[in-house]
Motif scaffolding. Structure first.
Motif, PDB file in Angstrom:
ATOM      1  N   ARG A 136       0.817  -1.195   0.000  1.00  0.00           N
ATOM      2  CA  ARG A 136       0.000   0.000   0.000  1.00  0.00           C
ATOM      3  C   ARG A 136       0.856   1.252   0.000  1.00  0.00           C
ATOM      4  N   GLY A 137       0.381   2.200  -0.804  1.00  0.00           N
ATOM      5  CA  GLY A 137       0.990   3.513  -0.777  1.00  0.00           C
ATOM      6  C   GLY A 137       2.294   3.622  -1.509  1.00  0.00           C
ATOM      7  N   ALA A 140       3.719   5.880  -7.597  1.00  0.00           N
ATOM      8  CA  ALA A 140       2.763   6.889  -8.034  1.00  0.00           C
ATOM      9  C   ALA A 140       1.765   6.327  -9.005  1.00  0.00           C
ATOM     10  N   ARG A 144      -2.772   1.684  -8.523  1.00  0.00           N
ATOM     11  CA  ARG A 144      -2.416   1.190  -7.199  1.00  0.00           C
ATOM     12  C   ARG A 144      -2.928   2.126  -6.113  1.00  0.00           C
ATOM     13  N   ASP A 145      -2.840   3.422  -6.336  1.00  0.00           N
ATOM     14  CA  ASP A 145      -3.349   4.372  -5.357  1.00  0.00           C
ATOM     15  C   ASP A 145      -4.862   4.225  -5.202  1.00  0.00           C
ATOM     16  N   THR A 148      -5.633   1.225  -3.182  1.00  0.00           N
ATOM     17  CA  THR A 148      -5.320   1.486  -1.774  1.00  0.00           C
ATOM     18  C   THR A 148      -6.474   2.192  -1.089  1.00  0.00           C
ATOM     19  N   THR A 161      -9.816  12.056  -5.741  1.00  0.00           N
ATOM     20  CA  THR A 161      -8.881  11.635  -6.778  1.00  0.00           C
ATOM     21  C   THR A 161      -9.460  11.870  -8.163  1.00  0.00           C
TER      22      THR A 161
END
Length: 561
Positions: A136-137, A140, A144-145, A148, A161
């Motif tokens: 997680r995290g 960039a 994936r973000d 998360t 986002t």
């Protein structure tokens, strides 16, 4: 060529032997030069941040051979407002980039919204609710973000986002939602739990529905965190509205353990070949017939199948899931299991808001208001009902289903106001409900979500006057009612129990016992399983044991202690 007023001239940044290639390059500007005829410069407005750029002279002098993107192009591609200064040398200076298209605005707001509405942003492509986040995290990567945020159950952050990917400000999104910038800020921070607003905001910024559902933690098999319910408030003894516990009162309550397990961990699908709509209709038939034991036994499997169907992530499937939870809340309210009913009604409301159906939301709000009334939270119950009335009215009432829903919610609002001792509001709302139901048929079509009729509104008027403590007005409102006006055993028996409450409030035990006997003969469970009605039977047994009908009532219903 004549120098410009600022004293700047444009020249090609390439060597003479590569003049043809330089003509396709980004023109650099330097003082004291003239514009090359063979390499006409493009005006700054035509700057293409995604286009190719010429070789960097500084890099060539250092021995590099590859082309490097201009820092200006990099900044524009990232959507930055500021312009990064390129390396200083004698042949280059700063070039103003074209405005970012995502920042351009018109009279109706952000132009990007016209292209993004109804389309999935590249940021959310490839993200599924079943995807996992291994670290997680880290990095960039947009996908994936996003995963998360889903894994951490942060729908507001998902909306933020998407908004930033469109280049919108919070005020821009607020203008589309019809709310203020501060409301959007609270929504994104997670301090606002208006699911209808969250759903609309997610749709505006392009968050896919399955990601929104996963971020709300509605598809997991975990127990939702629900605030502890306040202890039920004791009602006015003058009106005999005593709330008693449901432990040990009726046979179906012994089956609540299985239903509580289904609420804690969603059961597996039953594998029944019967369509879900048909199973929902069959469950409603059990309720209408007063077969509470069978209904409580069937509810866990019905909820499991409804959850399985909702994995398709379609609005209609979430509406069906809400309908299943609404029915569960209805039977739990009738049995007096208010703590469990609160949790179930919350879920019904959640899934109804996700589905976007105002009728499903109204049905869920009605049950949630009922349990709030029993818990002494009349003001909160009234707010829920009034919001549901407004949503139903906003549909335009273009068909009979919407019109019946509107009349039903007005009647529920009147009863809620009466419980809160708001006489003027209660009487005004019940009159409005009667006007709304005036053109409805005497018998509701089968399968209608709100099978309200003019006679049912009159029955609501009996309950409104009883709640206001006016037994005479309650009996006057119900003098024209008779069982043939109601299609189901549950409604026929409810007519008799409501009249029995009015007679009991007026101090007429014989008439009260007679009405309860009629109710028990139609549906024994309506007298046996409802705590307020059982309390009246208890009062009759203890205070008027020799009154006509009390002994027969005791034999028919059973002992109440």
């Amino acid at each position: 060529m004549t120098p410009t007023s600022a004293g700047w001239r444009a020249v090609s940044s390439a060597a003479p032997r590569t003049r043809r290639r330089a003509a396709r390059s980004v023109v650099r500007i330097s003082p004291g030069r003239t514009r090359s005829r063979s390499a006409p410069a493009r005006p700054p407005e035509a700057f293409d941040p995604a286009g190719a750029v010429g070789p960097d002279p500084g890099r060539q002098r250092r021995g590099g051979t590859g082309a490097r993107r201009s820092p200006v192009a990099t900044a524009v591609r990232k959507g930055e407002r500021r312009t990064r200064k390129p390396p200083t040398n004698s042949r280059t200076t700063r070039l103003r980039p074209a405005p970012n298209p995502l920042r351009r605005r018109n009279a109706s707001g952000c132009r990007a919204a016209q292209r993004s509405r109804g389309r999935r942003l590249p940021l959310f492509r490839g993200c599924t609710a079943r995807s996992t986040v291994t670290r997680r995290g880290r990095g960039a990567s947009g996908g994936r973000d996003v995963l998360t945020l889903v894994a951490r159950h942060r729908p507001g952050a998902l909306i933020r986002t998407g908004r930033k990917a469109l280049g919108w400000r919070q005020a821009d999104l607020g203008a589309r939602l019809g709310c203020s910038r501060s409301t959007v800020s609270r929504l994104e921070q997670g301090s606002l739990s208006d699911l209808a607003l969250i759903r609309r905001a997610a749709g505006e910024v392009g968050v896919p529905g399955h990601l929104l559902i996963a971020s709300l933690d509605l598809t997991t098999r975990m127990v939702p965190k629900v605030a502890d319910d306040p202890s039920p408030a004791q009602e006015d003894p003058m009106r005999r509205r005593t709330v008693i516990t449901a432990v040990g009162l009726a046979t179906p309550l012994s089956l609540l353990g299985g239903l509580e397990t289904a609420l804690a961990v969603t059961p597996d699908p039953s594998g029944s070949p019967v369509p879900l709509d048909a199973r929902l209709a069959a469950a409603r038939t059990l309720f209408d017939a007063g077969r509470h034991t069978q209904l409580v036994e069937d509810l866990p499997g019905l909820l499991g199948d409804a959850h399985h169907a909702a994995e398709a992530r379609q609005d209609v499937d979430y509406a069906r899931l809400s309908a299943a939870y609404t029915l569960a809340a209805t039977i739990l309210n009738k049995l007096g299991a208010y703590r469990q009913s609160r949790l179930v009604a919350d879920r019904a409301t959640t899934y109804a808001n996700i589905s976007g159906s105002p009728l499903a939301a109204a049905a869920a709000a009605r049950e949630l208001a009922a349990v709030l009334r029993h818990q002494g939270q009349e003001a909160a119950a009234q707010r829920h009902i009034e919001a549901a009335v407004a949503r139903v009215e906003a549909t335009g009432l273009n068909n009979a289903a919407q019109a019946s829903a509107y009349a039903q919610m007005l009647a529920s609002s009147a009863y809620t106001a009466a419980i809160a001792d708001d006489r003027d509001q209660a009487l005004a709302m019940i009159r409005e409900a009667a006007r709304a139901a005036r053109d409805l048929p005497g018998q509701a079509p089968p399968g209608r979500l709100f099978p309200i009729t003019p006679a049912a509104i009159d029955l609501y008027a009996v309950g409104v006057h009883w709640s206001l403590g006016d037994a005479g007005a309650a009996l006057e409102a119900g003098k024209g009612l008779h069982p043939a006006q109601f299609a189901t055993a549950e409604r026929k028996s409810r007519m008799h129990t409501d009249l029995a409450r009015a007679w009991h409030l007026r101090g007429r035990p014989e008439q009260a016992a007679a009405e309860l006997l009629k109710a028990a003969r139609v549906s024994r469970s309506e007298v046996r399983d409802r705590p307020p009605i059982r309390q009246i039977v208890t009062d009759l047994q203890s205070s008027h044991p020799r009154t006509a009908g009390v002994r027969e009532l005791t034999a028919l219903v059973g002992p109440t202690r």
